[in-house]
Design an enzyme around this catalytic site. Structure first.
Site, mmCIF file in Angstrom:
data_model
loop_
_atom_site.group_PDB
_atom_site.id
_atom_site.type_symbol
_atom_site.label_atom_id
_atom_site.label_comp_id
_atom_site.label_asym_id
_atom_site.label_seq_id
_atom_site.Cartn_x
_atom_site.Cartn_y
_atom_site.Cartn_z
ATOM 1 N N ILE A 40 0.828 -1.215 0.000
ATOM 2 C CA ILE A 40 0.000 0.000 0.000
ATOM 3 C C ILE A 40 0.862 1.265 0.000
ATOM 4 O O ILE A 40 0.379 2.343 -0.383
ATOM 5 C CB ILE A 40 -0.965 -0.027 1.211
ATOM 6 C CG1 ILE A 40 -2.169 0.862 0.974
ATOM 7 C CG2 ILE A 40 -0.253 0.307 2.507
ATOM 8 C CD1 ILE A 40 -3.305 0.635 1.957
ATOM 9 N N ASN A 97 11.397 -8.796 6.868
ATOM 10 C CA ASN A 97 11.658 -8.159 8.156
ATOM 11 C C ASN A 97 11.077 -9.022 9.267
ATOM 12 O O ASN A 97 9.946 -9.513 9.149
ATOM 13 C CB ASN A 97 11.019 -6.771 8.196
ATOM 14 C CG ASN A 97 11.624 -5.832 7.170
ATOM 15 O OD1 ASN A 97 12.814 -5.868 6.931
ATOM 16 N ND2 ASN A 97 10.786 -5.008 6.555
ATOM 17 N N GLU A 105 6.345 -4.909 10.938
ATOM 18 C CA GLU A 105 5.165 -4.160 11.387
ATOM 19 C C GLU A 105 3.901 -4.998 11.365
ATOM 20 O O GLU A 105 2.931 -4.662 12.058
ATOM 21 C CB GLU A 105 4.981 -2.917 10.514
ATOM 22 C CG GLU A 105 6.100 -1.898 10.693
ATOM 23 C CD GLU A 105 5.923 -0.674 9.811
ATOM 24 O OE1 GLU A 105 5.478 -0.850 8.656
ATOM 25 O OE2 GLU A 105 6.230 0.427 10.272
ATOM 26 N N VAL A 106 3.863 -6.013 10.546
ATOM 27 C CA VAL A 106 2.671 -6.863 10.449
ATOM 28 C C VAL A 106 3.082 -8.285 10.817
ATOM 29 O O VAL A 106 3.991 -8.854 10.197
ATOM 30 C CB VAL A 106 2.064 -6.829 9.032
ATOM 31 C CG1 VAL A 106 0.830 -7.725 8.972
ATOM 32 C CG2 VAL A 106 1.705 -5.394 8.633
ATOM 33 N N HIS A 110 5.680 -12.224 5.695
ATOM 34 C CA HIS A 110 5.583 -11.659 4.348
ATOM 35 C C HIS A 110 6.975 -11.437 3.798
ATOM 36 O O HIS A 110 7.895 -11.065 4.526
ATOM 37 C CB HIS A 110 4.783 -10.359 4.320
ATOM 38 C CG HIS A 110 5.190 -9.348 5.351
ATOM 39 N ND1 HIS A 110 4.857 -9.489 6.683
ATOM 40 C CD2 HIS A 110 5.899 -8.196 5.253
ATOM 41 C CE1 HIS A 110 5.334 -8.455 7.356
ATOM 42 N NE2 HIS A 110 5.983 -7.655 6.524
HETATM 43 P P1 AMP Z 1 7.014 -4.883 7.456
HETATM 44 O O1 AMP Z 1 7.581 -3.620 8.017
HETATM 45 O O2 AMP Z 1 8.061 -5.763 6.820
HETATM 46 O O3 AMP Z 1 6.149 -5.630 8.454
HETATM 47 O O4 AMP Z 1 6.100 -4.461 6.228
HETATM 48 C C1 AMP Z 1 4.716 -4.293 6.287
HETATM 49 C C2 AMP Z 1 4.303 -3.728 4.964
HETATM 50 O O5 AMP Z 1 2.915 -3.876 4.845
HETATM 51 C C3 AMP Z 1 4.631 -2.240 4.784
HETATM 52 O O6 AMP Z 1 5.470 -2.090 3.648
HETATM 53 C C4 AMP Z 1 3.249 -1.612 4.573
HETATM 54 O O7 AMP Z 1 3.263 -0.561 3.641
HETATM 55 C C5 AMP Z 1 2.436 -2.797 4.084
HETATM 56 N N1 AMP Z 1 1.001 -2.721 4.319
HETATM 57 C C6 AMP Z 1 0.364 -2.403 5.469
HETATM 58 N N2 AMP Z 1 -0.959 -2.465 5.307
HETATM 59 C C7 AMP Z 1 -1.171 -2.833 4.020
HETATM 60 C C8 AMP Z 1 -2.328 -3.069 3.232
HETATM 61 N N3 AMP Z 1 -3.582 -2.927 3.737
HETATM 62 N N4 AMP Z 1 -2.176 -3.429 1.936
HETATM 63 C C9 AMP Z 1 -0.940 -3.573 1.409
HETATM 64 N N5 AMP Z 1 0.193 -3.372 2.108
HETATM 65 C C10 AMP Z 1 0.083 -3.004 3.391
#
Ligand code: AMP
Length: 125
Positions: A40, A97, A105-106, A110
């Site tokens: 996103i 990450n 962050e998630v 991924h």
């Molecule tokens: P990380 O810091 O490796 O956990 O990356 C999480 C990624 O998820 C970041 O690059 C965000 O921009 C991406 N992200 C968060 N929410 C969404 C979403 N709804 N759709 C697509 N990407 C997302």
């Protein structure tokens, strides 16, 4: 804010919601084992995330608990997406990450696929 990957999988994380179709995404690939969609907030001309369809927090969690079929399916999907997006000639970067120091962050595993221009050194100096 980064996440604590030592915690159990939380099915309310945003990628779990994407997998369930509760929030939209720009899908580039989907099969039994993986979903790939555009990030996103892209940090390169091509920035796609590939996630396993199973409930795994991190790469180490995935490698410990996933079945052989899940691991093979996910790894194959990452390569398939790179080929489908035409990235194999010029090249690309894979990034997973993990945890606080990795700035994850998630809390759903991924792999970032970053491409579309020379990406420079791996880490900011
Ligand atoms: P990380 O810091 O490796 O956990 O990356 C999480 C990624 O998820 C970041 O690059 C965000 O921009 C991406 N992200 C968060 N929410 C969404 C979403 N709804 N759709 C697509 N990407 C997302």
């Amino acid at each position: 804010m980064s996440v604590d990957v030592s915690l159990a999988y939380d099915d309310q994380n945003i990628f779990a919601k994407i997998l369930r179709g509760e929030i939209p995404n720009r899908t580039v690939y989907r099969d039994e084992w993986a979903l790939a969609f555009h990030d996103i907030a892209p940090q390169a001309p091509v920035h796609v995330l590939v996630i396993p369809t199973g409930a795994f927090v991190s790469w180490d969690d995935f490698s410990a608990r996933a079945s052989e079929a899940e691991i093979a399916g996910f790894v194959r999907a990452v390569g398939q997406v790179a080929r489908d997006l035409g990235l194999t000639g010029a090249g690309y970067r894979l990034l997973a990450n993990t945890g606080h120091h990795g700035h994850q962050e998630v809390a759903h595993l991924h792999v970032h696929i970053l491409a579309g221009k020379p990406l420079g050194p791996m880490l900011a100096r």
